[in-house]
Design an enzyme around this catalytic site. Structure first.
Site, PDB file in Angstrom:
ATOM      1  N   TYR A 211       0.824  -1.198   0.000  1.00  0.00           N
ATOM      2  CA  TYR A 211       0.000   0.000   0.000  1.00  0.00           C
ATOM      3  C   TYR A 211       0.867   1.261   0.000  1.00  0.00           C
ATOM      4  O   TYR A 211       0.654   2.193  -0.787  1.00  0.00           O
ATOM      5  CB  TYR A 211      -0.921  -0.002   1.217  1.00  0.00           C
ATOM      6  CG  TYR A 211      -1.658   1.300   1.401  1.00  0.00           C
ATOM      7  CD1 TYR A 211      -2.762   1.600   0.607  1.00  0.00           C
ATOM      8  CD2 TYR A 211      -1.239   2.241   2.335  1.00  0.00           C
ATOM      9  CE1 TYR A 211      -3.431   2.801   0.745  1.00  0.00           C
ATOM     10  CE2 TYR A 211      -1.903   3.440   2.481  1.00  0.00           C
ATOM     11  CZ  TYR A 211      -2.994   3.725   1.693  1.00  0.00           C
ATOM     12  OH  TYR A 211      -3.639   4.918   1.823  1.00  0.00           O
ATOM     13  N   ARG A 258       1.894   8.453  13.075  1.00  0.00           N
ATOM     14  CA  ARG A 258       1.595   9.676  13.822  1.00  0.00           C
ATOM     15  C   ARG A 258       0.114  10.007  13.846  1.00  0.00           C
ATOM     16  O   ARG A 258      -0.415  10.533  14.826  1.00  0.00           O
ATOM     17  CB  ARG A 258       2.364  10.849  13.186  1.00  0.00           C
ATOM     18  CG  ARG A 258       2.126  12.193  13.828  1.00  0.00           C
ATOM     19  CD  ARG A 258       2.462  13.318  12.870  1.00  0.00           C
ATOM     20  NE  ARG A 258       1.671  13.227  11.657  1.00  0.00           N
ATOM     21  CZ  ARG A 258       1.933  13.916  10.549  1.00  0.00           C
ATOM     22  NH1 ARG A 258       2.986  14.689  10.500  1.00  0.00           N
ATOM     23  NH2 ARG A 258       1.151  13.796   9.493  1.00  0.00           N
ATOM     24  N   ARG A 268     -11.136   6.317   9.515  1.00  0.00           N
ATOM     25  CA  ARG A 268     -10.191   5.672   8.613  1.00  0.00           C
ATOM     26  C   ARG A 268      -9.220   4.803   9.415  1.00  0.00           C
ATOM     27  O   ARG A 268      -8.954   5.083  10.580  1.00  0.00           O
ATOM     28  CB  ARG A 268      -9.403   6.721   7.818  1.00  0.00           C
ATOM     29  CG  ARG A 268     -10.261   7.633   6.961  1.00  0.00           C
ATOM     30  CD  ARG A 268      -9.395   8.518   6.086  1.00  0.00           C
ATOM     31  NE  ARG A 268      -8.452   9.289   6.864  1.00  0.00           N
ATOM     32  CZ  ARG A 268      -8.701  10.481   7.392  1.00  0.00           C
ATOM     33  NH1 ARG A 268      -9.902  11.010   7.237  1.00  0.00           N
ATOM     34  NH2 ARG A 268      -7.782  11.131   8.068  1.00  0.00           N
ATOM     35  N   PHE A 328      15.860  19.049  -1.535  1.00  0.00           N
ATOM     36  CA  PHE A 328      14.497  18.594  -1.787  1.00  0.00           C
ATOM     37  C   PHE A 328      14.231  17.240  -1.126  1.00  0.00           C
ATOM     38  O   PHE A 328      13.153  17.005  -0.572  1.00  0.00           O
ATOM     39  CB  PHE A 328      14.311  18.491  -3.301  1.00  0.00           C
ATOM     40  CG  PHE A 328      12.966  18.016  -3.761  1.00  0.00           C
ATOM     41  CD1 PHE A 328      11.927  18.902  -3.960  1.00  0.00           C
ATOM     42  CD2 PHE A 328      12.741  16.671  -4.012  1.00  0.00           C
ATOM     43  CE1 PHE A 328      10.692  18.462  -4.400  1.00  0.00           C
ATOM     44  CE2 PHE A 328      11.509  16.221  -4.457  1.00  0.00           C
ATOM     45  CZ  PHE A 328      10.483  17.121  -4.650  1.00  0.00           C
TER      46      PHE A 328
END
Length: 458
Positions: A211, A258, A268, A328
C-alpha cells in the site's frame, strides 16, 4: 485508498494545512509574482513526496508568496504560470523547495506533482461511484495526452486541478519525452494501485508495504527517475528503485503512525491488522486508557518497522550530487525521523497530536544541506529512540538491532560523498532560507486563523 480506509502521501507533502481555491477565471488570469497572492480555504497534506487532501483541517485563509524569480516567470507560458499558482495553493512548506530545483527539473517536478494531485483527487472523492471511479483511475494516464479532457463532477475541495486539467496536461505535453514517459508510467502504476485498495483494508505487514509503495514509494521512484532524466543526477539514482521506494515508505509510514487518532476520529484505518491484532481485538481499542500498554507495544512495533528503511535513506541521499535535489530529498527525511522519535513509546499518539516544534523543524530545514549534517541528525534522533526502549517492550530486540544498523550506517563513510560538502555556504543556505521563512510565516498565520492552535509537525 478511497473511502474510509485510505491515506496517500503523494510524496510531495507531509504537513497539514488548508487553502482555498479561487474561481478558474481568476486563477488563469493571475500572474504569479514575488509579492503575496490571495488564497482561500483548501486542505492539503504535505511532505515533499506526497499529499492527501481529504484528511485535512481547515485553517482559514491567508496570503502566500510565490518564490519564482521575475525572469523565470516572464519566460513562462500563461499555462505554466497557472500551474505554479496551483502548486502554491496545494503545497505549503515545500512549494519553495520544489521551485528551488535547478533548471528544467523544476517544471517537470511541478507538473508531476499536479498530475498526481489530480489523480489523488479522483481517488479521494466518495461521491464518485466505484463503477466510474475504477476506470478513471486505470485510464488516468491516458488523459495526459487528451487536450480536451477534464472532470467536472468532483465534490472535493481541490477539484480545480480536475476542472482545469487541460492547463496541466498541456504543460505535461510540453515537457521533454524523457520526463513525459516517467510521469505517465508512474501515474498509470499508481492509478492501478489506488483501484486495488479502494475497498481493501491493509491486513498483513506485506500489504502495508505494498500500500505504501503505491501511494508513496512510486512517487519516490518517479522523482528519482526525473532526477536522472534531468542529468542533474547519475543514472543509478533513477535505476535503483529499491532505495527510491524506501524513501517514500519511510515518510508514508511515519505519517500513518503519527496520525492514528486523527484517522480513527475520521473513520479511517491504516495500521496493518497483522500488527494491531497482536495486542487488541479492535484497532480503536488503543484510544482507550485501559489499553495503553497494548497500544504502546503496537506503536513501538510499527516505529521499528519504519526505522528499517533508514539505512536505505542514508544510502540514497549519499548518492545525490545536485544541491537543490539534495535539499528537496533530505528535508522530509530528517523531519520524519524527528517525528518518529517524538512518537516512539509516547501515549500522546493515542490521546492527541504529536508534533515537533516549529523552531525545531526550521532548524532541521536549515541544517539538512549536506550529508554530514544529515548523518548527525539521524544519529541524534536514533539515540533519542534508544533511550526510550523499555526492557519489557515486545519489539525490544528488533528495535535495538535496527538502531544498531542505523548507527553503523551513520558512522560509515560511503564511497560516493555528496558534492554538497564542497559548495559555498551562501549557496547551501539560499534555497533553504526561502523554505524556512515560508514555513515560519505559514505556521504563524495558519495558527492564528485556527484560533492559535500549534502546527502539526513532520
Amino acid at each position: 485508498m478511497a473511502g474510509p480506509c485510505c491515506k496517500s502521501t503523494v510524496y510531495f507533502l507531509v504537513l497539514k494545512r488548508s487553502l482555498s481555491v479561487p474561481p478558474r477565471s481568476s486563477v488563469t488570469a493571475a500572474r504569479p509574482t514575488l509579492s503575496a497572492g490571495r488564497l482561500g480555504e483548501r486542505g492539503v497534506q504535505e511532505g515533499c513526496w506526497a499529499a492527501r487532501p481529504n484528511a485535512l483541517r481547515t485553517a482559514g485563509s491567508y496570503r502566500h508568496p510565490v518564490f519564482l524569480c521575475f525572469s523565470c516567470q516572464e519566460s513562462m507560458s500563461e499555462s505554466l504560470r497557472t500551474c505554479y499558482i496551483y502548486l502554491n495553493q496545494t503545497s505549503r512548506s515545500f512549494a519553495a523547495v520544489i521551485q528551488a530545483l535547478d533548471g528544467e527539473l523544476r517544471h517537470a517536478v511541478c507538473i508531476f506533482y499536479l498530475v498526481l494531485r489530480a489523480l489523488d483527487t479522483v481517488e479521494d472523492d466518495m461521491s464518485i461511484p466505484l463503477e466510474k471511479k475504477v476506470p478513471l483511475l486505470h485510464n488516468f494516464h491516458n488523459f495526459l495526452y487528451d487536450p480536451e479532457w477534464n472532470f467536472t463532477e468532483s465534490q472535493e475541495k481541490d477539484r480545480q486541478v480536475l476542472e482545469d486539467f487541460p492547463t496541466i496536461s498541456v504543460e505535461f505535453r510540453n515537457l521533454g519525452q524523457e520526463y513525459r514517459e516517467v510521469i505517465s508510467d508512474i501515474c498509470h502504476c499508481m492509478g492501478v494501485g489506488m483501484a486495488e485498495f479502494l475497498e481493501k483494508k491493509v491486513g498483513s505487514m506485506k500489504e502495508w508495504d505494498k500500500y505504501c509503495h503505491y501511494v508513496a514509494g512510486l512517487v519516490g521512484i518517479g522523482l528519482s527517475r526525473l532526477f536522472s532524466a534531468s542529468q542533474l543526477e547519475d543514472p543509478e539514482v533513477g535505476q535503483d528503485t529499491e532505495l527510491a521506494n524506501s524513501m517514500g515508505l519511510f515518510l508514508q509510514k511515519t505519517n500513518i503512525i503519527r496520525d492514528y487518532l486523527e484517522d480513527q476520529q475520521d473513520g479511517r484505518a491504516f495500521w496493518p491488522k497483522e500488527a494491531w491484532s497482536q495486542f487488541a481485538n479492535h484497532l480503536e481499542d488503543f484510544a482507550k486508557p485501559r489499553h495503553l500498554d497494548s497500544a504502546l507495544a503496537c506503536l513501538n512495533l510499527l516505529v521499528t518497522d519504519a526505522l528499517r528503511h533508514v539505512p536505505d535513506v542514508i544510502s540514497y541521499l549519499t548518492r545525490l550530487r545536485n544541491q537543490s535535489v539534495f535539499n528537496f530529498c533530505a528535508i522530509p527525511q530528517v523531519m520524519a525521523i524527528a517525528t518518529l522519535s517524538a512518537c516512539y513509546n509516547n501515549p500522546q499518539v493515542f490521546q492527541g497530536v504529536v508534533k515537533i516544534r516549529k523552531g525545531q523543524a526550521v532548524t532541521l530545514m536549515m541544517q539538512a544541506t549536506n550529508m554530514g549534517a544529515v548523518r548527525s541528525i539521524i544519529s541524534q534522533y536514533s539515540q533519542e529512540i534508544l533511550q526510550k526502549v523499555s526492557l519489557t517492550d515486545p519489539s525490544r530486540d528488533k528495535t535495538l538491532l535496527i538502531l544498531q544498523l542505523i548507527r553503523e550506517k551513520t558512522l560509515s563513510q560511503d564511497m560516493l560523498p555528496s558534492r554538497a560538502h564542497h559548495l559555498s555556504p551562501v549557496y547551501l543556505s539560499a534555497a533553504m532560507l526561502l523554505a524556512a521563512l515560508s514555513w515560519q510565516y505559514l505556521s504563524a498565520t495558519a495558527g492564528q486563523a485556527a484560533g492559535g492552535a500549534d502546527m502539526q509537525g513532520h
